[in-house]
Design an enzyme around this catalytic site. Structure first.
Site, mmCIF file in Angstrom:
data_model
loop_
_atom_site.group_PDB
_atom_site.id
_atom_site.type_symbol
_atom_site.label_atom_id
_atom_site.label_comp_id
_atom_site.label_asym_id
_atom_site.label_seq_id
_atom_site.Cartn_x
_atom_site.Cartn_y
_atom_site.Cartn_z
ATOM 1 N N ASP A 1 48.971 23.993 65.098
ATOM 2 C CA ASP A 1 49.479 24.991 64.150
ATOM 3 C C ASP A 1 48.676 24.939 62.855
ATOM 4 O OD1 ASP A 1 51.425 25.973 65.834
ATOM 5 O OD2 ASP A 1 52.941 26.030 64.243
ATOM 6 N N TYR B 1 57.692 14.063 73.444
ATOM 7 C CA TYR B 1 58.591 15.134 73.897
ATOM 8 C C TYR B 1 59.187 14.891 75.278
ATOM 9 C CZ TYR B 1 56.846 17.986 69.999
ATOM 10 O OH TYR B 1 56.515 18.468 68.757
ATOM 11 N N LYS C 1 47.795 7.206 66.256
ATOM 12 C CA LYS C 1 48.374 6.476 65.117
ATOM 13 C C LYS C 1 48.394 5.005 65.517
ATOM 14 C CE LYS C 1 50.419 6.432 61.063
ATOM 15 N NZ LYS C 1 49.664 6.675 59.815
ATOM 16 N N ASP D 1 47.135 11.178 60.448
ATOM 17 C CA ASP D 1 47.293 11.624 59.059
ATOM 18 C C ASP D 1 45.933 12.001 58.462
ATOM 19 O OD1 ASP D 1 47.016 8.931 59.603
ATOM 20 O OD2 ASP D 1 47.991 8.230 57.791
ATOM 21 N N ASP E 1 50.885 19.362 68.858
ATOM 22 C CA ASP E 1 51.742 20.494 68.484
ATOM 23 C C ASP E 1 51.545 20.806 66.996
ATOM 24 O OD1 ASP E 1 53.652 22.424 68.637
ATOM 25 O OD2 ASP E 1 55.362 21.075 68.910
#
Ligand code: NAD
Length: 355
Positions: A249, A141, A189, A221, A245
């Site tokens: 959620d 970001y 990752k 993942d 992020d």
């Protein structure tokens, strides 16, 4: 103790839930003999309307001077045009950057009485008690980017990390794990991304300073899957900005209600920004029915991390748990036979329980 707390209610239900948070802080001050002073400032859509800026300089300055910041939520349909140059969420990003808040902590606990609110089977939720530590000021970001101007065929964002950025978030995660079940899961990752391979190398090196804490690495993942399959196995999860992020959620669904989850954004010093994880909920704003418990639980984190008041923090958390156990429910968590209350009544119930 004396503390100066800046309140940033923001937009929509932010105003309603922060009012309850302030009520609880005042009750804590009275009960435990502290003096808290409050300074209210603008952020988000209401700040754009009043000043043209989502984060007026006066707001940032006040937050820098404060001992802690309690925030509601920003945004709403009025300012939702994604093409707009000035947007409410720029206020949040600016605040995090301006206060150098690089660590976002999101605890996920299951209240036994609310187990049925989760889309997961109740037995999967047995023992779930985890904290996601999300890196907040670097990564995808904040790396170099190119916006596609009209007619442009390419755009890009960059996941860029320097080793010191990974080191400081790693230390936050390991320190936190020491106070908990002493396990850190670092999510990356590393099989694909160079930034993740640096992330993994630095985390592994820092782990040597915390031999009492168990470290595991997990690909993002796989982490997304295991959060649903065996959520109780996680203690502290530390991860990159965008991965965090998304995973936070996902983790919020374990508890089943956006209205129950708190967050803390911290940097090097004691100051921090505390806010519920939900948004401004325009669909219910102004109706007085929003659930204030996520904000009240954020107040507990404020007491713990910025003011160092552990007893007071635990008292607020216990009052929330007791109120839920006693059957008080706002509409979002209501089930047959419970006591349906509005936003203010829920705040009052917590204060009455706090004694
Ligand atoms: P939201 O979290 O505002 O609402 C999602 C759903 O959950 C809605 O049905 C809402 O009524 C419900 N809900 C949320 N909090 C609740 C509470 N405390 N009590 C009862 N019900 C609650 O997410 P959204 O609808 O995607 O976004 C609405 C606006 O909020 C958008 O403008 C978005 O950009 C903004 N937003 C802000 C933040 C923030 O300030 N940190 C975070 C997320 C979204």
């Amino acid at each position: 103790m004396q503390a100066n707390i800046v309140t940033l209610p923001g937009d929509g239900i932010g105003v309603e839930v922060v009012a309850e948070g302030v009520k609880v802080l005042q009750a804590v001050a009275t009960k435990f003999g502290h003096t808290f002073t409050f300074e209210n400032h603008l952020i988000g859509g209401c700040a754009i309307d009043a000043t043209g800026e989502p984060l007026p300089a006066s707001t940032l300055e006040a937050c820098k001077r404060a001992d802690a910041v309690l925030l509601g939520a920003v945004g709403g349909p009025k300012w939702d045009d994604p093409a707009a140059k000035v947007r409410p969420e720029q206020g949040l990003l600016g605040l995090r950057k301006g206060l150098a808040l690089y660590a976002n902590l999101r605890p996920v606990q299951i209240f036994p009485q609310l187990r049925d609110a989760s889309p997961l089977r109740p037995e999967r939720l047995e023992g779930v008690d985890l904290v996601v530590v999300r890196e907040l000021t670097g990564g995808l970001y904040f790396g170099p980017r190119k916006e596609a101007t009209p007619g442009d065929m390419t755009a890009y964002d960059t996941m860029l990390y320097a080793d010191f950025e990974v080191e400081r978030i790693a230390r936050k995660a390991f320190e936190l794990a020491r106070l908990r079940r002493k396990k850190v899961t670092s999510v990356d990752k590393a099989n694909v991304l160079a930034a993740s391979r640096l992330w993994r190398r630095v985390i592994t090196a820092i782990a040597a300073d915390y031999p009492d804490v168990m470290l595991e690495h997990m690909l993002v993942d796989a982490a997304a899957m295991h959060l649903m399959r065996r959520p109780a196995d996680f203690d502290v999860i530390v991860t990159e900005n965008m991965f965090g992020d998304i995973l936070t959620d996902e983790a919020s669904m374990l508890s089943g209600s956006m209205g129950m989850l708190a967050s803390a954004s911290l940097g090097e010093g004691r100051n921090g920004v505390y806010e519920p994880i939900h948004g401004s909920a325009p669909d219910i704003a102004g109706k007085g029915i929003a659930n204030p418990l996520a904000t009240i639980l954020s107040v507990a984190l404020l007491l713990r991390y910025s003011l160092g008041l552990e007893t007071e923090a635990a008292a607020v958390e216990k009052a929330v748990a007791d109120v839920v156990a006693a059957g008080y429910r706002t509409k979002d968590i209501y089930t047959e036979g419970a006591k349906l209350v509005n936003t203010q009544e829920m705040g009052d119930a917590v204060i009455a329980t706090l004694g």
